[in-house]
Design a protein around this motif. Structure first.
Motif, PDB file in Angstrom:
ATOM      1  N   UNK A 171       0.803  -1.228   0.000  1.00 45.37           N
ATOM      2  CA  UNK A 171       0.000   0.000   0.000  1.00 45.37           C
ATOM      3  C   UNK A 171       0.836   1.279   0.000  1.00 45.37           C
ATOM      4  N   UNK A 172       2.071   1.186   0.514  1.00 42.06           N
ATOM      5  CA  UNK A 172       2.922   2.377   0.584  1.00 42.06           C
ATOM      6  C   UNK A 172       3.424   2.813  -0.793  1.00 42.06           C
ATOM      7  N   UNK A 173       3.263   1.943  -1.792  1.00 44.64           N
ATOM      8  CA  UNK A 173       3.802   2.244  -3.119  1.00 44.64           C
ATOM      9  C   UNK A 173       2.718   2.573  -4.145  1.00 44.64           C
ATOM     10  N   UNK A 174       1.509   2.862  -3.670  1.00 41.20           N
ATOM     11  CA  UNK A 174       0.440   3.216  -4.602  1.00 41.20           C
ATOM     12  C   UNK A 174       0.691   4.591  -5.215  1.00 41.20           C
ATOM     13  N   UNK A 175       0.513   4.686  -6.517  1.00 43.04           N
ATOM     14  CA  UNK A 175       0.589   5.986  -7.197  1.00 43.04           C
ATOM     15  C   UNK A 175      -0.851   6.463  -7.379  1.00 43.04           C
ATOM     16  N   UNK A 176      -1.370   7.073  -6.317  1.00 45.19           N
ATOM     17  CA  UNK A 176      -2.764   7.516  -6.339  1.00 45.19           C
ATOM     18  C   UNK A 176      -2.968   8.551  -5.241  1.00 45.19           C
ATOM     19  N   UNK A 177      -2.383   9.728  -5.431  1.00 44.72           N
ATOM     20  CA  UNK A 177      -2.483  10.788  -4.438  1.00 44.72           C
ATOM     21  C   UNK A 177      -3.878  11.373  -4.348  1.00 44.72           C
ATOM     22  N   UNK A 178      -4.107  12.142  -3.311  1.00 49.28           N
ATOM     23  CA  UNK A 178      -5.395  12.800  -3.154  1.00 49.28           C
ATOM     24  C   UNK A 178      -5.683  13.695  -4.360  1.00 49.28           C
ATOM     25  N   UNK A 179      -6.926  13.635  -4.843  1.00 45.50           N
ATOM     26  CA  UNK A 179      -7.384  14.425  -5.996  1.00 45.50           C
ATOM     27  C   UNK A 179      -6.520  14.191  -7.241  1.00 45.50           C
ATOM     28  N   UNK A 180      -5.939  13.003  -7.351  1.00 48.20           N
ATOM     29  CA  UNK A 180      -5.145  12.662  -8.541  1.00 48.20           C
ATOM     30  C   UNK A 180      -6.053  12.082  -9.618  1.00 48.20           C
ATOM     31  N   UNK A 181      -5.585  12.161 -10.856  1.00 47.43           N
ATOM     32  CA  UNK A 181      -6.319  11.657 -12.012  1.00 47.43           C
ATOM     33  C   UNK A 181      -5.560  10.495 -12.650  1.00 47.43           C
ATOM     34  N   UNK A 182      -6.212   9.352 -12.716  1.00 44.42           N
ATOM     35  CA  UNK A 182      -5.687   8.216 -13.468  1.00 44.42           C
ATOM     36  C   UNK A 182      -6.557   8.122 -14.721  1.00 44.42           C
ATOM     37  N   UNK A 183      -5.966   8.399 -15.864  1.00 46.89           N
ATOM     38  CA  UNK A 183      -6.744   8.564 -17.096  1.00 46.89           C
ATOM     39  C   UNK A 183      -6.560   7.384 -18.045  1.00 46.89           C
ATOM     40  N   UNK A 184      -7.680   6.774 -18.433  1.00 45.33           N
ATOM     41  CA  UNK A 184      -7.680   5.616 -19.328  1.00 45.33           C
ATOM     42  C   UNK A 184      -8.110   6.082 -20.720  1.00 45.33           C
TER      43      UNK A 184
END
Length: 216
Positions: A171-184
């Protein structure tokens, strides 16, 4: 001609959580003042995009994060229960490092299997429901763009699933910060690219505990 569609999966902003519990799916956890600013930063980041559909998890923090985006495009916020936070046995408890929750022998049986995981909703189940929500949003915005507001673990699980990586992870290595956008990025129903950005990074930096906000 094959249509090109983009679905941005947005993590909600910082939550007001003075007792520092893992809030999970508990009701009543809303954005903090800083979290509201993060939502506006995310809205600004997509202001020039061709957004045709906005949908969010039913939880308050996700709905509040979606509102500025929907408002600037004159859209309503749809609700998709498949975007909800993952279920967790530790919901409502203080379990961060230093609180002693993970060292308490009474909790060890819950932690016995990190690959499923034994303490919450199976990763496979999270991935499948998020995959379905992603494609529902793609269909709703066919040829244009959509925003789905969800939570850290479901978003990261979806990304790993789409990248064909094993679902259990650190879990410490997730690339998903607060208010981040993961775009598909889609061509037809096929994902041809995945992007990531943190439009609220300057605000996250103002909150020392924001990157490890419980409940995600």
């Amino acid at each position: 001609m094959t249509s090109k569609t983009v679905v941005h999966v947005l993590r909600h902003g910082e939550v007001h959580n003075p007792d520092k519990i893992l809030y999970g799916r508990l009701p009543g956890f809303r954005l903090s003042e800083l979290g509201g600013q993060m939502a506006k930063a995310a809205a600004q980041a997509v202001a020039e995009r061709d957004i045709a559909y906005v949908v969010a998890s039913p939880l308050e923090r996700a709905q509040e994060t979606a509102e500025p985006i929907a408002a600037q495009f004159g859209l309503s916020v749809a609700v998709d229960d498949r975007l909800i936070e993952s279920a967790n046995w530790f919901e409502g408890k203080r379990v961060s490092p230093g609180d002693g929750g993970f060292r308490d022998p009474r909790n060890w049986w819950v932690l016995r299997d990190p690959m499923t995981p034994s303490w919450g909703e199976p990763y496979k189940q999270i991935a499948e429901r998020m995959f379905a929500a992603l494609h529902a949003a793609r269909t709703a915005a066919e040829g244009r763009e959509a925003v789905c507001v969800s939570h850290q673990l479901p978003i990261w699980t979806l990304r790993r699933y789409m990248e064909r990586k094993r679902l259990w992870h650190d879990p410490r290595k997730r690339q998903c910060g607060l208010a981040s956008l993961t775009s598909f990025h889609f061509e037809g129903a096929k994902v041809v690219g995945i992007g990531y950005s943190e439009p609220a990074a300057h605000l996250v930096a103002l909150s020392p505990g924001a990157r490890t906000a419980k409940g995600a």
